[in-house]
Design an enzyme around this catalytic site. Sequence first.
Site, PDB file in Angstrom:
ATOM      1  N   ARG A 141     -42.017 -43.031  -0.470  1.00  0.00           N
ATOM      2  CA  ARG A 141     -42.559 -43.151  -1.822  1.00  0.00           C
ATOM      3  C   ARG A 141     -44.029 -43.551  -1.744  1.00  0.00           C
ATOM      4  O   ARG A 141     -44.356 -44.673  -1.371  1.00  0.00           O
ATOM      5  CB  ARG A 141     -41.773 -44.173  -2.643  1.00  0.00           C
ATOM      6  CG  ARG A 141     -42.358 -44.356  -4.047  1.00  0.00           C
ATOM      7  CD  ARG A 141     -41.394 -45.015  -5.023  1.00  0.00           C
ATOM      8  NE  ARG A 141     -41.067 -46.391  -4.708  1.00  0.00           N
ATOM      9  CZ  ARG A 141     -40.396 -47.206  -5.530  1.00  0.00           C
ATOM     10  NH1 ARG A 141     -39.985 -46.761  -6.706  1.00  0.00           N
ATOM     11  NH2 ARG A 141     -40.119 -48.439  -5.164  1.00  0.00           N
ATOM     12  N   ASP A 184     -39.512 -56.608  -6.666  1.00  0.00           N
ATOM     13  CA  ASP A 184     -40.697 -55.864  -6.280  1.00  0.00           C
ATOM     14  C   ASP A 184     -41.698 -55.896  -7.426  1.00  0.00           C
ATOM     15  O   ASP A 184     -41.556 -56.688  -8.361  1.00  0.00           O
ATOM     16  CB  ASP A 184     -40.340 -54.441  -5.825  1.00  0.00           C
ATOM     17  CG  ASP A 184     -39.784 -53.562  -6.944  1.00  0.00           C
ATOM     18  OD1 ASP A 184     -39.875 -53.953  -8.134  1.00  0.00           O
ATOM     19  OD2 ASP A 184     -39.264 -52.477  -6.635  1.00  0.00           O
TER      20      ASP A 184
END
Length: 539
Positions: A176, A459
């Site tokens: 990603r 996150d």
Amino acid sequence: MTNSSQTPTLDLPDGVAVTGDLRPGYEQILSRQALELVAVLHRALEPRRQERLTARAEVVRAVAEGQDLDFLPETAHVRQDPSWRVAEHAPGLVDRRVEMTGPTDRKMTINAMNSGARVWLADQEDANTPMWANVVEGPMNLRDAIAGTISFTSPQGKEYALTTTDQAQLPTIVMRPRGWHLDEKHVTVDGQRTAGGLVDFALSMAASARLQIEAGKGPYFYLPKMEHHLEARLWNDAFVLAQDFLGIPRGTIRATCLIETLPAAFQMEEILYELREHSAGLNAGRWDYLFSIIKTYRTRGADYVLPDRNAVTMTAPMMRAYTELLVRTCHKRGAHAIGGMSAFIPSRDEEVNKAAFEKVTADKQREADDGFDGSWVAHPGMVQTCLDVFDRVLGDQPNQVDNLREDVQVTAADLLDVRATPGEVTEQGLRANIDVGVQYLAAWLTGRGAVGIHNLMEDAATAEISRSQIWQWIHNDITLADTGETVSAELVERLVEEVVTELPGGAEQYAEAKHLFLQVAVADDYADFLTVPAYETMP
């Protein structure tokens, strides 16, 4: 560019500059080919990237003026055309029943590859920080994992290595890159900063694409935070340029798009269509999706105010609409639908552990029953729990793309029904936002993007939700249900001081994080992404 015999020299293409520190081995990732690809992508795509970022602001402005999001009339023909489908499932991406997420540091790379997951989302985005060392060493670690040469010895002397070098037995790596909104300040082309996501993509392609193909898989990517199908077209053009540049057949690259913004939820089919030659499906990025709801409708009053973060579950009507529409959309076009991340991580406390595993099981059971083809977990210890659930539902089938979910009918009003979400705004929730937001930012500023806090793997989306909720509560004069106080900048500043004094390690170590958190939580003007100003504080 050499300072000593240990500092490598880069072979720089014309117009390309690299200002980040160089360590031994960096020249292999920052190769001339990789930097030439960065330059090709930048020169071809940067003007359009800036146009798309400007268009995002225009959408928010229109919503603030009272115009609601809706399915696009100008792309109705794409949604109504039954003839098109995405590419056939790529090698290594046929069975995706459990995917593990995590940053690309060396230890995590090894643990993820040994986890038993079918796919590893190797995260250069929200579970990472764009510290220069991470930008370069992430692709280095992925290259070594694919080559089977990766190893790591901890400061305590513990050794880590792959349990097998047979790529067929290891998780498929899907990297990603950063979103379109983030720059890379250490790599410039013709004097301009480059797009962080294109740098991540180019370094990975140059270092590993052929190794991945030789291993019987391919270069695969997760694409984050898109808000419009024309942003997907931009990525598709990047894929074509890169494949042609590297001499790789078109369609070798495959991408799964995260539907983690509210505007993108209204353009799922269009996003698949733009990437159809390279598409591997969609993912329900639940945490950033909540952040996007808050951000997009932040000035529209109490009807668009979410309750405490921990009160918002995936059974809320708007979240059910979003996830079920995603499954139907994907399966209609032959694409995988991948469920969201369970943030729970194992604990030494048996009661906490038992509750966490029960919640993960229930979450994955709902997704599997809804038709998802797989789902995410944030820790190797949760892989088997997710696998067990999807094994029961899928059996010997690699996926359930043939479950078309034609019973699902979702309207724009369903996706926007925020006020139907049960729960309240409380001081406890406000304190929790401060606690997690400040702790996370303190770790982020030191280079760690995935942080275990209160038995959850947090996150960047966590901090975004935390500070965005506070900003929205302040600017909509929300009253706390448990104390009767109105949320104000003064109240938030007082609670920040109280919460920080109770954090582990003492208040002093959180000074910079506290300042940054307050900067984006109580400011008059809303910052679209807190990671943008935070990045500027990094060397």
